[in-house]
Design an enzyme around this catalytic site. Structure first.
Site, short mmCIF file in Angstrom:
data_model
loop_
_atom_site.label_atom_id
_atom_site.label_comp_id
_atom_site.label_asym_id
_atom_site.label_seq_id
_atom_site.Cartn_x
_atom_site.Cartn_y
_atom_site.Cartn_z
N ASN A 94 0.78 -1.11 0.04
CA ASN A 94 0.17 0.03 -0.09
C ASN A 94 0.71 1.39 0.17
OD1 ASN A 94 -2.30 -1.51 0.08
ND2 ASN A 94 -2.34 -1.63 2.17
N TYR A 95 1.27 1.40 -1.28
CA TYR A 95 2.43 2.47 -1.05
C TYR A 95 2.25 4.09 -0.74
CZ TYR A 95 6.13 5.50 -3.55
OH TYR A 95 7.25 6.20 -3.55
N PRO A 96 0.89 4.38 -1.01
CA PRO A 96 0.46 5.82 -0.30
C PRO A 96 0.73 5.65 1.05
CG PRO A 96 -1.01 5.10 -1.99
CD PRO A 96 -0.23 3.78 -1.94
N ASP A 97 0.26 4.69 1.81
CA ASP A 97 0.53 4.40 3.19
C ASP A 97 1.94 4.97 3.75
OD1 ASP A 97 -2.03 4.20 3.69
OD2 ASP A 97 -1.92 1.97 4.18
N HIS A 98 3.09 4.41 2.97
CA HIS A 98 4.39 4.49 3.43
C HIS A 98 5.27 5.68 2.94
CE1 HIS A 98 3.19 0.49 4.39
NE2 HIS A 98 3.14 0.08 3.12
#
Length: 402
Positions: free
Chosen positions: A170-174
């Site tokens: 979940n790239y946006p979270d990281h």
């Protein structure tokens, strides 16, 4: 060494990924981040894999641990009037209140911005919902996968003839969401220090992710062109891809930016340069023939040795590392001291990410492992609120501090 946010206190209602990572950045820099938790509704990261020794438990999640280093945890159920009172008392001495709930949740708890501002007029209050607090989709639920879909990241990720593949995490979270949120928070805290005025920060988690798509959005805006998935290819570089190496599922990435690098690649791999491939434009047109030529010469060679040879020749190349490689076999990360070992109360010695920045005269690495659920409840109640042991025991028995 000093930490640059020492003296800042955060009352942290965030959970899951992006919100927890935002406040972790502040905690690692010295802010006293007090994570508000309750056993009645756990942060879902506490029960998210991987677990230490593959044994599940609320204090054994590696995912939760990495997102919550340097914080303190208090279990308090704000649905009880006494619990809400304890939270309000903590807010009264805080600089920042954070949450990443859907709009309206904090208000239902009696802890919306207007209510909190009555307690602490100069508070900085950061709200990190998926779509922000305004607009027709403000109440929509979502995780990183949904954010990637809504913003176009999902559409662009994968192979041209396959379904949208996503980024594998979940790239946006990281990356985009926590870093943009932390930047906004630091700006608001600076404004507060200079003017005495607090701020309400409305962060829509979809919007930072749009920063990843600048060229594609411009192409759609200026040229009316909707770009499609293109796998590992690049419209301006050839070759540009991932190629097999010796070993099971071992690969390396190569990106050739100009004709000189192409000739250097040919020399390292023993490719006889063809006249028809001398220019970038020619190679772009014939990449489907070039890639097998490269793969035939990389497949039996050691990936790391080949990367070293290509880099020495001025060609951009890197091994395709898995998690074990990154943790144990990356000499650059080791040299920079990226991995920090901290002794977790239940999991024992555990590895944590250091922030990707170093200060010349301040510490930035995690100062403590992630907290056990409610580990600091008694400490916070006694030291910050002045409650005695008997009163804390009563509140625990009553389910207020639980």
């Amino acid at each position: 060494m000093k930490r640059l946010l020492t003296g800042i206190r955060v009352i942290d209602f965030t959970w899951v990924g992006a919100g927890s990572f935002t406040t972790k950045l502040l905690a690692d820099l010295g802010a006293d981040v007090i994570k508000i938790e309750t056993a009645a509704r756990l942060d879902s990261l506490r029960i998210a894999r991987p677990f230490k020794d593959r044994i599940s438990g609320v204090n054994r999640s590696g995912y939760f641990a990495d997102r919550n280093s340097s914080k303190r945890s208090i279990t308090v159920n704000a649905k009880y009037e006494e619990g809400l009172g304890i939270v309000r008392r903590l807010i009264a001495d805080a600089d920042l209140v954070t949450n990443n709930f859907t709009p309206g949740v904090m208000e239902k708890m009696g802890l919306g911005y207007d209510s909190v501002r009555e307690i602490r007029p100069d508070v900085v209050y950061a709200s990190m919902s998926m779509q922000g607090i305004t607009g027709p989709e403000k109440d929509y639920l979502g995780y990183g996968l949904i954010i990637g879909a809504l913003t176009g990241v999902q559409h662009l990720t994968g192979l041209p003839d396959r379904e949208p593949a996503g980024t594998g995490t979940n790239y946006p979270d990281h990356i985009p969401n926590p870093t943009h949120a932390a930047f906004a928070i630091l700006a608001a805290l600076r404004h507060r220090r200079r003017t005495g005025q607090g701020q309400f920060i409305d962060i829509a988690q979809t919007e930072p992710t749009l920063a990843l798509l600048g060229p594609w959005l411009l192409n759609a805006s200026l040229n009316g062109v909707i770009d499609e998935r293109r796998g590992n290819t690049n419209p301006d570089m050839a070759p540009h891809g991932v190629y097999p190496c010796a070993g099971n599922d071992r690969w390396l990435a190569i990106a050739v930016a100009n004709d000189a690098q192409w000739l250097a690649l040919c020399e390292v791999l023993g490719i006889v340069p063809r006249d028809g491939w001398a220019r970038t434009q020619d190679r772009l047109s014939d990449r489907e023939a070039i890639d097998p030529e490269i793969a035939a010469r990389t497949k039996d060679r050691d990936g790391r040795e080949l990367v070293a040879a290509l880099q020495a020749a001025g060609v951009s190349a890197g091994a395709v590392n898995d998690a074990g490689d990154v943790l144990r076999n990356d000499p650059q990360l080791q040299a920079r001291g990226h991995w920090v070992q901290l002794n977790h109360p239940e999991m024992g010695p555990s590895i944590y990410n250091a922030p990707p920045f170093r200060f010349s005269d301040a510490e930035s690495t995690p100062s403590a492992p992630a907290p056990l659920l409610g580990q600091h409840t008694r400490e916070i109640c006694e030291d910050l609120l002045g409650l005695d042991d008997g009163e804390v025991d009563r509140l625990i028995q009553a389910g207020v501090l639980a």
